[in-house]
Design a protein around this motif. Structure first.
Motif, PDB file in Angstrom:
ATOM      1  N   PHE A  18       0.831  -1.200   0.000  1.00  0.00           N
ATOM      2  CA  PHE A  18       0.000   0.000   0.000  1.00  0.00           C
ATOM      3  C   PHE A  18       0.869   1.255   0.000  1.00  0.00           C
ATOM      4  CE2 PHE A  18      -2.074  -3.439   2.234  1.00  0.00           C
ATOM      5  CZ  PHE A  18      -3.386  -3.427   1.767  1.00  0.00           C
ATOM      6  N   LEU A  19       0.447   2.251  -0.742  1.00  0.00           N
ATOM      7  CA  LEU A  19       1.036   3.584  -0.683  1.00  0.00           C
ATOM      8  C   LEU A  19      -0.093   4.575  -0.463  1.00  0.00           C
ATOM      9  CD1 LEU A  19       3.512   3.664  -3.732  1.00  0.00           C
ATOM     10  CD2 LEU A  19       3.995   2.956  -1.378  1.00  0.00           C
ATOM     11  N   LEU A  20       0.128   5.545   0.408  1.00  0.00           N
ATOM     12  CA  LEU A  20      -0.882   6.570   0.643  1.00  0.00           C
ATOM     13  C   LEU A  20      -0.238   7.773   1.309  1.00  0.00           C
ATOM     14  CD1 LEU A  20      -2.106   6.476   3.978  1.00  0.00           C
ATOM     15  CD2 LEU A  20      -2.125   4.109   3.161  1.00  0.00           C
ATOM     16  N   ALA A  21      -0.997   8.848   1.389  1.00  0.00           N
ATOM     17  CA  ALA A  21      -0.546  10.061   2.076  1.00  0.00           C
ATOM     18  C   ALA A  21      -1.537  10.377   3.186  1.00  0.00           C
ATOM     19  CB  ALA A  21      -0.455  11.225   1.101  1.00  0.00           C
ATOM     20  N   ASP A  62      12.142  10.491   5.396  1.00  0.00           N
ATOM     21  CA  ASP A  62      13.175  10.997   4.486  1.00  0.00           C
ATOM     22  C   ASP A  62      12.782  10.589   3.072  1.00  0.00           C
ATOM     23  OD1 ASP A  62      15.445  12.067   3.340  1.00  0.00           O
ATOM     24  OD2 ASP A  62      16.738  10.374   3.896  1.00  0.00           O
ATOM     25  N   VAL A  63      11.853  11.324   2.513  1.00  0.00           N
ATOM     26  CA  VAL A  63      11.291  10.985   1.201  1.00  0.00           C
ATOM     27  C   VAL A  63      11.657  12.110   0.228  1.00  0.00           C
ATOM     28  CG1 VAL A  63       9.197  10.434  -0.075  1.00  0.00           C
ATOM     29  CG2 VAL A  63       9.410   9.757   2.328  1.00  0.00           C
ATOM     30  N   PRO A  64      12.625  11.860  -0.650  1.00  0.00           N
ATOM     31  CA  PRO A  64      13.100  12.933  -1.529  1.00  0.00           C
ATOM     32  C   PRO A  64      12.150  13.248  -2.681  1.00  0.00           C
ATOM     33  CG  PRO A  64      14.230  10.884  -2.033  1.00  0.00           C
ATOM     34  CD  PRO A  64      13.388  10.622  -0.819  1.00  0.00           C
ATOM     35  N   ARG A  65      12.233  14.464  -3.138  1.00  0.00           N
ATOM     36  CA  ARG A  65      11.515  14.870  -4.343  1.00  0.00           C
ATOM     37  C   ARG A  65      12.325  14.408  -5.546  1.00  0.00           C
ATOM     38  NH1 ARG A  65       6.339  17.008  -3.052  1.00  0.00           N
ATOM     39  NH2 ARG A  65       6.532  17.922  -0.967  1.00  0.00           N
ATOM     40  N   PHE A  74       7.354   9.639  -4.381  1.00  0.00           N
ATOM     41  CA  PHE A  74       6.213   9.180  -3.596  1.00  0.00           C
ATOM     42  C   PHE A  74       5.144  10.256  -3.460  1.00  0.00           C
ATOM     43  CE2 PHE A  74       9.017   5.749  -1.868  1.00  0.00           C
ATOM     44  CZ  PHE A  74       8.152   4.684  -2.077  1.00  0.00           C
ATOM     45  N   TYR A  75       5.560  11.521  -3.456  1.00  0.00           N
ATOM     46  CA  TYR A  75       4.579  12.591  -3.317  1.00  0.00           C
ATOM     47  C   TYR A  75       3.686  12.668  -4.553  1.00  0.00           C
ATOM     48  CZ  TYR A  75       7.612  14.026   0.517  1.00  0.00           C
ATOM     49  OH  TYR A  75       8.354  14.047   1.679  1.00  0.00           O
ATOM     50  N   ARG A  76       4.284  12.611  -5.726  1.00  0.00           N
ATOM     51  CA  ARG A  76       3.491  12.595  -6.958  1.00  0.00           C
ATOM     52  C   ARG A  76       2.607  11.353  -7.001  1.00  0.00           C
ATOM     53  NH1 ARG A  76       8.568  14.335  -9.212  1.00  0.00           N
ATOM     54  NH2 ARG A  76       8.462  16.306 -10.356  1.00  0.00           N
ATOM     55  N   ALA A  77       3.184  10.223  -6.611  1.00  0.00           N
ATOM     56  CA  ALA A  77       2.457   8.951  -6.683  1.00  0.00           C
ATOM     57  C   ALA A  77       1.157   8.986  -5.893  1.00  0.00           C
ATOM     58  CB  ALA A  77       3.343   7.812  -6.183  1.00  0.00           C
ATOM     59  N   THR A  78       1.207   9.574  -4.689  1.00  0.00           N
ATOM     60  CA  THR A  78       0.046   9.589  -3.796  1.00  0.00           C
ATOM     61  C   THR A  78      -0.720  10.908  -3.852  1.00  0.00           C
ATOM     62  OG1 THR A  78       1.437  10.354  -1.964  1.00  0.00           O
ATOM     63  CG2 THR A  78       1.148   7.963  -2.204  1.00  0.00           C
TER      64      THR A  78
END
Length: 240
Positions: free
Chosen positions: A128-131, A166-169, A175-179
Motif C-alpha cells: 500500500f502507498l498513501l498520504a 526521508d522521502v526525496p523529491r 512518492f509525493y506525486r504517486a500519492t
C-alpha cells in the motif's frame, strides 16, 4: 529503531529473471553496508485506480510489471551511511546496468509506525502507498491497530505500517506525486503479509461481506488516493 528504505519500480516483464539475479547479486553489498534484510516482491495484481495506482506512480508501460521492495536497516544512521558509502564503492559500480529504468523508480526512508505479527518471510504480500496528514499520525496508528484484529482473524500473518521521514523529491517521479500528497502530509509505505494468494483473496471476500452495511468511521486520510496491489516474493535475503 528499525528503519526501511522502500522502493517501487517498473520492470519489463521479460526481464523478471534478470531482475531477480540483479537483486541476489546486490544483496551481499547491501549486507556489507549494514543492511539486515531485503525483500523483493513482484506485482501479480496491481489494479488500475481512478485517482492513483502503482502504474501511474512509476509511469509503467504496458509491457512492465511493478516491483515493491524494502531494505531493512538497524536504524536510520546506518541507512544514511550506507547510501553515502555506496556512491563511491567500485563494487557497486561494477554491478553494471540495472534491468529496468531507474529514473522512474520511487524511493524513500520510513520509520515503523506499527509492526505486528510476521512482517517478513512470507510468500505473498499486499502493498500500500498513501498520504496522510502529519497531524493525524496518532489517529492513523490507532486505526491500523483497530484493523489488525480483522486481518489476523482471516489469516493475515502480519502488518507493517511505515511513516515517511526521508522521502526525496524526484525530477520525474516520487512518492509525493504517486500519492498526490498535499502540503502537510506524510507518505506511508505499508504492507500485509500472507501465507499465499488464495488466503489473501479469500480474506478480502470475507472482510467485504463482514463490512457490508456497516457504517464506516471517518478515516484519518484520503482513501481515494490510496493505492494497493498484490505481490509475490521473488527474493528474500532472510530465506537464503
Amino acid at each position: 529503531m528499525t528503519y526501511y528504505t522502500g522502493m517501487v519500480a517498473a520492470v519489463p516483464t521479460a526481464n523478471k529473471q534478470a531482475y531477480i539475479d540483479h537483486a541476489k547479486d546486490a544483496w551481499p553489498l547491501f549486507k556489507k553496508y549494514g543492511a539486515v534484510r531485503t525483500v523483493e516482491t513482484w506485482g501479480v495484481d496491481t489494479p488500475k485506480g481512478k485517482v492513483t495506482d502503482f502504474q501511474g506512480a512509476v509511469q509503467a508501460k504496458d509491457d512492465e510489471s511493478i516491483v515493491f521492495t524494502w531494505i531493512e536497516w538497524p536504524d536510520r544512521a546506518a541507512a544514511d551511511k550506507a547510501w553515502q558509502t555506496m556512491e563511491s564503492d567500485p563494487e557497486m559500480a561494477a554491478m553494471g546496468d540495472m534491468p529496468f529504468d531507474g529514473s522512474r523508480m520511487i524511493f524513500g526512508g520510513f520509520e515503523p509506525l506499527m509492526s505486528v505479527g510476521q512482517v517478513d518471510g512470507a510468500d505473498f504480500y499486499q502493498g500500500f502507498l498513501l498520504a496522510a496528514p502529519e497531524k493525524n499520525k496518532d489517529a492513523y496508528e490507532k486505526m491500523a491497530h483497530d484493523a489488525w484484529g480483522m486481518f489476523e482473524k482471516y489469516g493475515c500473518l502480519g502488518m507493517a505500517e511505515n511513516w515517511g521521514v526521508d522521502v526525496p523529491r524526484g525530477k520525474q517521479t516520487d512518492f509525493y506525486r504517486a500519492t498526490k500528497a498535499e502540503d502537510g502530509e506524510a507518505v506511508l509505505f505499508s504492507w500485509t503479509a500472507w501465507p499465499d494468494r488464495a488466503t489473501c483473496d479469500e480474506a478480502a471476500k470475507k472482510m467485504e461481506a463482514e463490512m457490508e452495511g456497516v457504517e464506516m468511521p471517518e478515516m484519518p486520510f484520503d482513501g481515494k488516493r490510496m493505492m494497493w496491489g498484490s505481490f509475490e516474493t521473488i527474493f528474500d535475503s532472510g530465506k537464503g
